[in-house]
Design a protein around this motif. Structure first.
Motif, short mmCIF file in Angstrom:
data_model
loop_
_atom_site.label_atom_id
_atom_site.label_comp_id
_atom_site.label_asym_id
_atom_site.label_seq_id
_atom_site.Cartn_x
_atom_site.Cartn_y
_atom_site.Cartn_z
N UNK A 1 0.84 -1.20 0.00
CA UNK A 1 0.00 0.00 0.00
C UNK A 1 0.87 1.25 0.00
N UNK A 2 1.96 1.21 0.78
CA UNK A 2 2.87 2.35 0.82
C UNK A 2 3.52 2.57 -0.54
N UNK A 3 3.91 1.49 -1.20
CA UNK A 3 4.51 1.60 -2.53
C UNK A 3 3.56 2.29 -3.49
N UNK A 4 2.30 1.85 -3.49
CA UNK A 4 1.33 2.48 -4.38
C UNK A 4 1.18 3.96 -4.10
N UNK A 5 1.22 4.33 -2.81
CA UNK A 5 1.11 5.74 -2.46
C UNK A 5 2.36 6.51 -2.89
N UNK A 6 3.53 5.93 -2.68
CA UNK A 6 4.77 6.58 -3.09
C UNK A 6 4.80 6.85 -4.59
N UNK A 7 4.23 5.92 -5.36
CA UNK A 7 4.20 6.09 -6.81
C UNK A 7 3.40 7.31 -7.23
#
Length: 215
Positions: A132-138
């Motif tokens: 979920x954090x990765x998706x937000x960072x993107x």
């Protein structure tokens, strides 16, 4: 600056002095001490399967530039600034935009491993939160993604982050503050115990008191 390599301490200044004095084999001590975090940085910044090549090239360029390394400076952020540049050049030269799945794999590799003894349910939740954090960072700008990656995913302090990114500390603070606020909007389900959520709350309290420092 002393860096722990395995079970022993590496005196970076002494090692660099030995290399400059004509003992190039001493450089291997710095390579061993910093390869782990250099690989994590390259993978987190998008190098993917090219991470090892990126890190090897970064160490080579750092070695060639040791004559210009400032006495008293810390080696790790200086090296990671070279890793970041090499990663950007590699991705740009390849002319590719990595898929979310590729970045997800790289992100998981870049994070510390979850202990095998961890409760499976807890481990599954941790992985889910990373994704979920990765998706937000993107969804963040490159500058905001970089500052969060260096400050929290690579666990560098503020001066190291500023040195690695080549930014003034005020810029690190302001961009980090904005990045954490955006992450808070993108990930409202973050729990109070989450490290990034704690950081976001600290930044909010700081900015309420004095406002952001210059961009």
């Amino acid at each position: 600056m002393r860096t722990r390599e395995g079970g022993r301490i590496v005196d970076e200044a002494a090692v660099i002095a030995r290399v400059r004095a004509g003992e190039p084999e001493a450089y291997a001590e710095l390579v061993r001490a910093h390869t782990g975090i250099a690989l994590r940085a390259a993978r987190a910044l998008g190098a993917g399967s090219d991470a090892e090549d990126v890190v090897q090239q970064a160490f080579f360029k750092a070695y060639c530039s040791l004559g210009r390394f400032r006495d008293g400076a810390v080696f790790r952020p200086w090296l990671l600034s070279i890793v970041a540049n090499e990663t950007r050049n590699t991705v740009r030269t390849a002319g590719r935009q990595r898929s979310l799945a590729d970045r997800e794999a790289a992100f998981v590799e870049a994070e510390p491993l979850i202990p095998a003894s961890a409760d499976p349910a807890v481990a599954a939740l941790a992985i889910e939160r990373r994704v979920a954090l990765l998706g937000a960072l993107e969804q963040l700008s490159e500058e905001h993604r970089l500052v969060v990656t260096y400050r929290y995913l690579l666990e560098m302090d503020e001066p190291e982050t500023a040195a690695a990114l080549g930014w003034p500390r005020g810029t690190v603070k302001s961009r980090l503050s904005r990045a954490l606020r955006k992450l808070g909007r993108l990930l409202p389900e973050f729990e109070p115990g989450d490290p990034l959520e704690r950081a976001r709350q600290r930044e909010l309290e700081r900015t309420r008191g004095g406002g952001d420092e210059g961009e």
